[in-house]
Enzyme design. Sequence first.
Site, mmCIF file in Angstrom:
data_model
loop_
_atom_site.group_PDB
_atom_site.id
_atom_site.type_symbol
_atom_site.label_atom_id
_atom_site.label_comp_id
_atom_site.label_asym_id
_atom_site.label_seq_id
_atom_site.Cartn_x
_atom_site.Cartn_y
_atom_site.Cartn_z
ATOM 1 N N ASP A 60 5.683 12.464 -6.558
ATOM 2 C CA ASP A 60 5.245 12.402 -5.164
ATOM 3 C C ASP A 60 6.329 11.802 -4.264
ATOM 4 O O ASP A 60 7.458 11.572 -4.687
ATOM 5 C CB ASP A 60 3.945 11.601 -5.102
ATOM 6 C CG ASP A 60 3.111 11.888 -3.868
ATOM 7 O OD1 ASP A 60 3.408 12.859 -3.142
ATOM 8 O OD2 ASP A 60 2.139 11.144 -3.633
ATOM 9 N N HIS A 61 5.953 11.479 -3.026
ATOM 10 C CA HIS A 61 6.854 11.015 -1.964
ATOM 11 C C HIS A 61 8.044 10.184 -2.461
ATOM 12 O O HIS A 61 7.868 9.142 -3.080
ATOM 13 C CB HIS A 61 6.081 10.141 -0.967
ATOM 14 C CG HIS A 61 5.032 10.869 -0.212
ATOM 15 N ND1 HIS A 61 5.242 11.428 1.029
ATOM 16 C CD2 HIS A 61 3.742 11.133 -0.525
ATOM 17 C CE1 HIS A 61 4.134 11.999 1.449
ATOM 18 N NE2 HIS A 61 3.206 11.844 0.523
ATOM 19 N N GLU B 126 0.438 4.474 2.288
ATOM 20 C CA GLU B 126 0.194 4.840 0.898
ATOM 21 C C GLU B 126 1.360 4.393 0.053
ATOM 22 O O GLU B 126 2.523 4.612 0.387
ATOM 23 C CB GLU B 126 -0.014 6.351 0.743
ATOM 24 C CG GLU B 126 -0.331 6.757 -0.697
ATOM 25 C CD GLU B 126 -0.533 8.247 -0.861
ATOM 26 O OE1 GLU B 126 -1.565 8.626 -1.419
ATOM 27 O OE2 GLU B 126 0.326 9.019 -0.428
ATOM 28 N N HIS C 138 -2.594 9.241 5.714
ATOM 29 C CA HIS C 138 -2.946 8.703 4.411
ATOM 30 C C HIS C 138 -4.016 7.633 4.562
ATOM 31 O O HIS C 138 -4.078 6.934 5.565
ATOM 32 C CB HIS C 138 -1.721 8.059 3.739
ATOM 33 C CG HIS C 138 -0.732 9.052 3.223
ATOM 34 N ND1 HIS C 138 0.624 8.922 3.417
ATOM 35 C CD2 HIS C 138 -0.885 10.201 2.517
ATOM 36 C CE1 HIS C 138 1.257 9.928 2.850
ATOM 37 N NE2 HIS C 138 0.360 10.713 2.297
ATOM 38 N N HIS D 111 -0.948 16.869 3.008
ATOM 39 C CA HIS D 111 -1.072 15.468 2.613
ATOM 40 C C HIS D 111 -2.142 14.799 3.472
ATOM 41 O O HIS D 111 -2.521 15.306 4.521
ATOM 42 C CB HIS D 111 0.260 14.733 2.819
ATOM 43 C CG HIS D 111 1.347 15.194 1.909
ATOM 44 N ND1 HIS D 111 2.634 14.702 1.968
ATOM 45 C CD2 HIS D 111 1.356 16.109 0.906
ATOM 46 C CE1 HIS D 111 3.381 15.287 1.046
ATOM 47 N NE2 HIS D 111 2.627 16.146 0.396
ATOM 48 N N ASN E 243 -2.720 17.056 -1.652
ATOM 49 C CA ASN E 243 -2.652 15.767 -2.335
ATOM 50 C C ASN E 243 -3.984 15.027 -2.265
ATOM 51 O O ASN E 243 -4.651 15.026 -1.233
ATOM 52 C CB ASN E 243 -1.563 14.892 -1.717
ATOM 53 C CG ASN E 243 -0.174 15.336 -2.103
ATOM 54 O OD1 ASN E 243 0.026 16.408 -2.656
ATOM 55 N ND2 ASN E 243 0.803 14.493 -1.798
#
Length: 397
Positions: free
Chosen positions: A106-107, A179, A223, A262, A284
Amino acid sequence: MSLTDIVPPGVVTGDNLLKLLEHARDNGYAIPAVNCTSSSTANACLEAAAKNNSPIMIQVSNGGGKFVVGKSVSDPNAAAAGSVALAYHVRSVAKYYGVPVVLHSDHCAKKLLPWFDGMLEADKVFYEKFGEPLFSSHMLDLSEEPDEENIAICVKYFTEMAKMKIWLEMEIGITGGEEDGVNNEDVDPEKLYTTPEQVYSVYEALSKIGPMFSIAAAFGNVHGVYKPGNVKLSPEKLLAHQMYTKEKISSPLERPIFLVMHGGSGSTDAEISEAVTNGVIKMNIDTDTQWAYWDGLRGFEADKHDYLQGQIGNPDGADKPNKKYYDPRVWIRKAEESMVARVGVSIEKLGSKGKYTKSSEPGEPQFGTKKKTTPITYISLGLLAALTGTVLLRKKK
């Protein structure tokens, strides 16, 4: 053609991954991508996918990788080592669930590039041994950087990744909220909405390298957890991105760009559906599945509270043992069951339910060899490769 006829069960990479995501795009569904922090949460995702005859994406964040390796470990390569360890676990068990599985990271912000480099090094070691990368895909999130720098770094990494047919997900425009230690709660609201020109600039640069990339274009995403209606999403902007690029490249495809969503918590079913219709092939999920995992444990504790106050003694008698209640396999399983149900909800909302007929073939660990060996041999091979990757990571210190 059925997805079952074109993509094998288990971890998919390279051409099979491209076929999977093309099928999602062409058939109007998206695949849930769930952040996992343990073998337990990964298994819950696999179970949900198998129960719902759906492909699934299992992804690990930088913080998740650190958690997998152990919170007491302060080594700068801990996140990479933990992420690689989770990947090996998934490769050990994925085929036993009989559905396609995408292994994703992920990110990754600019400051976290050493983590990305560590995973890519593990991919290269695995590729040299077995002809495919360890992970299916990775994400670079350089959305906080100027667009030119963001795209340039993505081009640099994608050039290397394309040699191993690793998928690249990138982000342009910022997802709000907080997040995994990345806080965008005070970001300029204008940056929460990516423009068609920005998306096309990414497409133009990356398509010259290869087709295996997706774009997380911001359309008001945030998020975290919010009540429906408290987050202003504009999924119609995704269609504008598609139409702009379609015209620019004269594409015969209705949705030429692979888009990613997202920050889905707080989104209405209608907003999610519209996003998928407009070309989102991956969404996500983290906040909602975190709650579900905890909620399963919370419910178990509330139900069995009086059996969980000591090793001996409960409402059935002062000398009665409580081991069958406090055994971690019991209460962790309750957490898993709750998470399985919540992942199933996302599978249904995204339209991937029933898209893959669960394979009835015997499972086996996936470590790239076709030799007839026992599962123990495969697992030993996996541990050896994991150790090799860890050694390589430490050499970089």
